[in-house]
Design an enzyme around this catalytic site. Structure first.
Site, PDB file in Angstrom:
ATOM      1  N   HIS A 123      32.359  41.342  36.263  1.00 51.75           N
ATOM      2  CA  HIS A 123      32.615  42.672  36.820  1.00 51.75           C
ATOM      3  C   HIS A 123      32.690  43.647  35.642  1.00 51.75           C
ATOM      4  CE1 HIS A 123      35.171  45.854  38.599  1.00 51.75           C
ATOM      5  NE2 HIS A 123      34.795  45.407  39.784  1.00 51.75           N
ATOM      6  N   ASP A 200      39.673  36.486  34.272  1.00 50.70           N
ATOM      7  CA  ASP A 200      39.770  37.562  35.264  1.00 50.70           C
ATOM      8  C   ASP A 200      39.831  36.884  36.635  1.00 50.70           C
ATOM      9  OD1 ASP A 200      39.199  39.395  37.230  1.00 50.70           O
ATOM     10  OD2 ASP A 200      37.412  40.210  36.273  1.00 50.70           O
ATOM     11  N   GLN A 203      39.248  37.869  41.900  1.00 56.09           N
ATOM     12  CA  GLN A 203      38.705  37.330  43.151  1.00 56.09           C
ATOM     13  C   GLN A 203      39.274  35.954  43.491  1.00 56.09           C
ATOM     14  OE1 GLN A 203      36.977  38.881  45.354  1.00 56.09           O
ATOM     15  NE2 GLN A 203      36.617  40.730  44.149  1.00 56.09           N
ATOM     16  N   LYS A 226      43.969  42.840  46.281  1.00 54.35           N
ATOM     17  CA  LYS A 226      42.929  41.919  46.751  1.00 54.35           C
ATOM     18  C   LYS A 226      43.553  40.633  47.282  1.00 54.35           C
ATOM     19  CE  LYS A 226      39.575  43.484  43.330  1.00 54.35           C
ATOM     20  NZ  LYS A 226      38.486  44.153  44.038  1.00 54.35           N
ATOM     21  N   CYS A 364      29.923  46.798  41.210  1.00 51.88           N
ATOM     22  CA  CYS A 364      30.477  46.939  39.841  1.00 51.88           C
ATOM     23  C   CYS A 364      30.053  45.772  38.963  1.00 51.88           C
ATOM     24  CB  CYS A 364      32.000  47.034  39.856  1.00 51.88           C
ATOM     25  SG  CYS A 364      32.592  48.521  40.605  1.00 51.88           S
TER      26      CYS A 364
HETATM   27  N1  PMP Z   1      37.320  41.816  38.297  1.00 57.07           N
HETATM   28  C1  PMP Z   1      36.741  41.423  39.434  1.00 57.07           C
HETATM   29  C2  PMP Z   1      36.035  40.104  39.471  1.00 57.07           C
HETATM   30  C3  PMP Z   1      36.828  42.234  40.564  1.00 57.07           C
HETATM   31  O1  PMP Z   1      36.252  41.836  41.696  1.00 57.07           O
HETATM   32  C4  PMP Z   1      37.516  43.464  40.485  1.00 57.07           C
HETATM   33  C5  PMP Z   1      37.597  44.389  41.678  1.00 57.07           C
HETATM   34  N2  PMP Z   1      36.424  44.510  42.406  1.00 57.07           N
HETATM   35  C6  PMP Z   1      38.115  43.807  39.273  1.00 57.07           C
HETATM   36  C7  PMP Z   1      37.997  42.962  38.201  1.00 57.07           C
HETATM   37  C8  PMP Z   1      38.886  45.078  39.124  1.00 57.07           C
HETATM   38  O2  PMP Z   1      40.018  45.057  39.936  1.00 57.07           O
HETATM   39  P1  PMP Z   1      40.885  46.372  40.132  1.00 57.07           P
HETATM   40  O3  PMP Z   1      39.939  47.450  40.566  1.00 57.07           O
HETATM   41  O4  PMP Z   1      41.858  46.006  41.211  1.00 57.07           O
HETATM   42  O5  PMP Z   1      41.539  46.674  38.847  1.00 57.07           O
END
Ligand code: PMP
Length: 406
Positions: A123, A200, A203, A226, A364
């Site tokens: 991401h 990270d 998910q 999430k 993203c």
């Molecule tokens: N890493 C991953 C794999 C994600 O899916 C996301 C959110 N789509 C993020 C980081 C960022 O998370 P946040 O916007 O809640 O900070």
């Protein structure tokens, strides 16, 4: 314990909504999950009865709020099986947690010509902070390739762990394709060369059991929103030894011990990394969200979602007009797909008209799309409350999309 889906759905008020005259089918869980009533009520109860700033007052409300906040920290510790409560830093989300590590840790360990290793599945949140840091330090961002199924090529990863690699940052689960990375093995390989690893877990937290001690990761982060919790709640786990070696990320109240105009000494862990007033209500709501997942059991959630993934994949795979992207051997409940001749955005509008909330775009993760040679996908992502009947609704809507746009 049986998985009583109707009872579970009954806990989510938003699932009663109608969108465009149709009952809502919420398939955008990878972006954010819906919240159970218990979480909504927890946040509301805080403002109705308990609102107060924490860690600062001797009066009853402040002490009560502080206790609840610290209880939430203990809950998170148990949820991811961290060894110590001080290793849990509250942030506003995964993005902030990764930026914290890049800034306060990466900056200390990276020199000119050094390397940070990420994967081609990341991401943007686990890519851009490292890219910026590398630029600042004249270091190199190295990217482990993925294969056509959307899996990180493990042989390449091992080869790329070199003498200049100072940091590895990898996603636990890809938000674009659903791939579950073999993070335990990847961490072990990095540790053989004394390279620290950040995972990270944005998910992962709502889908699989996380055990940071078993993984032996150096840093792990996820977002509460999430995982059935409120927006503005996030977690960074870090090993004590590393957190202690790091400077604060932000400075201000709470993260200090003694302040004079000449010099400031920092507070102990975890407060050193929690400058200013946190999102207290969100953190209390996060605790309730973790209680919610515990009440269902991560294994039960996992089995339910696996059944949805298998059924959904089977339904979509048999449609000759659809291509599924991301066919890793180990996946969670995300299906990314495209119609052969229909733009995903146009399809998304029709899905919306039929009451289905799903996501179209690059999620993203633009480099993932570049690698696959596409500009984006249509993504459905399942949560604990989704049903087989909702997937049937998706299939019906796919028929409609093809009829109207094909
Ligand atoms: N890493 C991953 C794999 C994600 O899916 C996301 C959110 N789509 C993020 C980081 C960022 O998370 P946040 O916007 O809640 O900070």
């Amino acid at each position: 314990m049986t998985y009583d889906i109707e009872k579970i759905r009954g806990q989510f008020p938003i699932l009663q909504r109608e969108i465009n005259g149709k009952s809502l089918v919420y398939f955008d869980n990878a972006a954010t999950t819906q919240k159970p009533l218990s979480v909504i009520e927890r946040v509301s109860a805080y403002y109705r009865n308990e609102n107060c700033n924490i860690h600062r007052g001797v009066h009853f409300l402040s002490q009560e709020a502080t206790q609840e906040f610290e209880d939430a920290r203990e809950k998170v510790r148990g949820f991811i099986n961290a060894g110590r409560k001080e290793e849990i830093i509250f942030t506003k989300g995964t993005t902030e947690a990764i930026n914290l590590v890049a800034y306060s840790f990466g900056r200390n360990i990276l020199g000119q010509g050094d390397e940070v290793l990420i994967t081609a599945l990341e991401h943007h949140s686990n890519l851009v902070p490292w890219q910026v840091l590398c630029r600042e330090k004249n270091a190199f961002l190295r990217v482990v390739p993925i294969n056509n199924k959307g899996e990180v090529v493990q042989e390449a990863y091992k080869k790329m762990l070199g003498p200049r690699t100072k940091m590895v940052a990898i996603g636990h689960i890809s938000n674009a394709l659903g791939t579950i990375n073999p993070v335990r093995e990847m961490i072990a390989a990095a540790h053989e060369k004394n390279i620290p690893v950040l995972v990270d877990g944005a998910q992962a937290a709502s889908h699989i059991k996380i055990d940071v001690q078993e993984l032996d990761c150096d840093f792990y982060c996820f977002s509460g929103h999430k995982a059935y919790g409120p927006m503005g709640s996030g977690v960074l786990f870090g090993k004590t030894r590393l957190l202690e070696s790091m400077d604060p990320y932000q400075c201000g109240g709470e993260m200090v011990d003694r302040v004079t105009f000449e010099k400031t000494t920092y507070n102990e862990l975890p407060f050193k990394f929690e400058a200013g007033t946190p999102n207290v209500e969100s953190i209390l709501g996060l605790k309730t969200a973790l209680d919610f997942m515990d009440s269902l059991g991560m294994d039960s959630i996992g089995s339910h979602e696996k059944a949805l993934l298998e059924y959904g994949t089977e339904q979509l795979a048999r449609d000759p007009d659809i291509t599924i992207y991301g066919t890793a051997d180990r996946k969670t409940s995300i299906i990314s797909f495209l119609f052969k001749n229909i733009h995903p955005y146009d399809a998304g509008i029709i899905f919306d008209k039929t009451g289905i909330a799903l996501r179209t775009g690059n999620h993203c993760a633009q480099p993932v799309m570049d690698r696959l040679g596409i500009s984006g996908t249509i993504r459905v992502s399942f949560g604990a409350y989704n049903t087989i009947q909702e997937i049937d609704r998706l299939v019906e809507s796919i028929g409609m999309v093809k009829k109207m746009l094909g």
